[in-house]
Design an enzyme around this catalytic site. Structure first.
Site, mmCIF file in Angstrom:
data_model
loop_
_atom_site.group_PDB
_atom_site.id
_atom_site.type_symbol
_atom_site.label_atom_id
_atom_site.label_comp_id
_atom_site.label_asym_id
_atom_site.label_seq_id
_atom_site.Cartn_x
_atom_site.Cartn_y
_atom_site.Cartn_z
ATOM 1 N N CYS A 181 0.472 2.561 6.584
ATOM 2 C CA CYS A 181 0.908 1.199 6.868
ATOM 3 C C CYS A 181 0.897 0.427 5.558
ATOM 4 O O CYS A 181 0.361 0.887 4.553
ATOM 5 C CB CYS A 181 -0.027 0.534 7.875
ATOM 6 S SG CYS A 181 -1.756 0.467 7.302
ATOM 7 N N CYS B 150 0.802 -1.230 0.000
ATOM 8 C CA CYS B 150 0.000 0.000 0.000
ATOM 9 C C CYS B 150 0.829 1.273 0.000
ATOM 10 O O CYS B 150 0.259 2.369 -0.050
ATOM 11 C CB CYS B 150 -0.941 -0.003 1.200
ATOM 12 S SG CYS B 150 -2.096 -1.389 1.169
#
Length: 483
Positions: free
Chosen positions: A467, A147
């Site tokens: 994250c 991500c």
């Protein structure tokens, strides 16, 4: 909880005890948490930022964001369903070219991120660049870091410019969850490859005769961590439980995200979105996942991962999204020479990694104090926070961890907490829960949103954090370009 080892249970119990016993004055005490969720800064005209020190460093080139765009982020399976990832990336690149009018041959390099790779376009950066009309003399490569892939693309560009190797870099990310590669089983793949090498009809028939029904079972892309075999949603549920975050708190935060995103969309704040004429379909002009609901309706949904007692549901999780983004990075000197007024400087950044089992989603907690220390700043110096929202529980867990001396001392080896961002500065134009999360495209959205918010709200420093799968994380400081 299901699938928890004794170590997991111990950590859960320790964290739960510690967090539940935070002082009542803590901003994240259970009852004190509810009301601030509805807070947001009013959308106002641009104001002059307060004068603070600049984060420029002697001997290091200033790298600026000239512009950043994204095509509308859409729920997977909707209008982009018949396209390929490079189609989305190409549209974002063309949107960037149209908005900036940058000469194509001025761009020295292109870096793009992607997570779920289309096998036909493994270097999606190159294919998208050629499709968008960039010079075939402009090199391009693709990065992947879950991500934070477009974060990695941007910082790769920053490094190239800072090192003097390039003056102009385009960075971005693309993701198409509507069509992911589904493979034959390994047994079938092995048989097919062997069949391709068979010389005689007899050899081919012998191989075909060995095929069994189970050979036809498809292999879907992994939705679990390779190292732990646990899905991210399951990990988020355990994390929420460890930090004693209730289902109601998660639903409240998700509702906040959708409400603020709707307000920003209707108020014309999401100026990074460029229209995209989908071949054979309509022109898409806005994100389609922004859907403010009610706590009552959200409360009716069943747990999605830990059943039947989990707290993570579709309503408080980010949804599968198709989309692409792109930013134009330059050395400050080059940008000014070409007549551009940059939006922001990209300053210090860090990448972190931690235990992918119990701390999979705590990247912002670990990255934030490190990047602030590098820049010589504190949380109080930051005017705008843009954090990736994978799950509402993940965000709230990070905010609690950041506000806990106990966690800082026992897990991070730090003397004291860094502190939690005040919600009035935090994701006030919505986040991934509402705007959507095309895995590799979110990082660019965070950066350009931070830049736009700094100008609109009169701030100087923005902090972007996210994250990522594998227990990794990223944080970067964005400084408003002098007005």
């Amino acid at each position: 909880m299901a699938c928890c080892s004794s170590l997991d249970t111990k950590m859960s119990c320790m964290l739960t005890y510690a967090i539940r016993n935070l002082p009542a004055s803590s901003a994240w005490a259970a009852r004190g948490f509810v009301r601030p969720l509805s807070c947001s800064l009013p959308l106002q005209a641009a104001v002059q930022p307060k004068s603070k020190k600049t984060l420029a460093k002697n001997g290091v080139k200033n790298v600026v964001v000239v512009e950043g765009v994204r095509i509308p982020f859409l729920q997977s399976g909707t209008t982009y369903a018949d396209l390929m990832p490079h189609d989305l990336a190409r549209a974002a690149l063309q949107g960037l070219l149209n908005r900036t009018s940058v000469p194509r041959d001025v761009v020295d390099y292109i870096v793009y991120g992607t997570v779920i790779q289309e096998v036909k376009t493994s270097n999606v950066a190159r294919e998208a660049a050629l499709g968008a009309g960039f010079s075939d003399k402009t090199p391009a490569h693709t990065v992947t870091m879950a991500c934070i892939s477009s974060n990695q693309a941007m910082t790769t560009g920053v490094g190239m410019i800072a090192a003097g190797q390039c003056d102009v870099v385009v960075a971005g990310g693309t993701e198409l969850m509507s069509d992911v590669p589904i493979r034959h089983s390994r047994k079938m793949r092995k048989t097919m490859l062997t069949l391709n090498r068979a010389k005689t009809l007899g050899q081919k028939l012998a191989l075909i005769s060995k095929i069994r029904p189970d050979y036809f079972a498809p292999e879907l892309p992994a939705v679990a961590e390779f190292s732990t075999s646990e899905t991210m949603g399951h990990s988020a549920d355990r994390l929420a439980a460890a930090f004693a975050i209730s289902r109601l708190e998660q639903d409240e935060y998700a509702l906040r995200s959708h409400t603020l995103a709707k307000k920003a969309q209707e108020g014309g704040m999401l100026v990074d979105v460029v229209p995209f004429k989908v071949p054979g379909k309509e022109t898409v002009t806005k994100d389609n996942g922004i859907r403010p609901s009610s706590l009552e309706q959200m409360g009716k949904l069943k747990p999605a991962f830990v059943k039947p007692y989990g707290t993570v549901t579709p309503a408080n999780s980010s949804f599968l999204t198709d989309g692409a983004s792109a930013v134009l990075l330059m050395s400050e000197e080059k940008a000014l020479a070409l007549g551009y007024k940059p939006k922001a400087y990209l300053r210090d950044f860090v990448y972190v990694s931690q235990d992918p089992k119990d701390q999979l989603l705590l990247g912002p907690t670990y990255a934030t104090p490190k990047v602030l220390e590098k820049a010589g700043l504190t949380m109080a110096d930051v005017d705008v926070f843009e954090f990736h929202e994978a799950f509402a529980g993940q965000i709230l867990a990070n905010l609690k961890a950041m506000d806990s001396d106990w966690f800082a001392q026992n897990y991070m080896g730090r003397k004291s907490k860094v502190g939690a961002p005040p919600l009035e500065k935090f994701n006030t134009w919505g986040g991934s829960l509402s705007l959507g999360h095309p895995f590799a495209a979110t990082g660019c959205r965070l950066v350009i949103t931070a830049a736009h918010r700094l100008k609109k709200e009169g701030g100087q420093y923005g902090l972007v954090a996210a994250c990522a799968a594998g227990g990794q994380g990223h944080a970067m400081l964005v400084e408003l370009y002098p007005q």
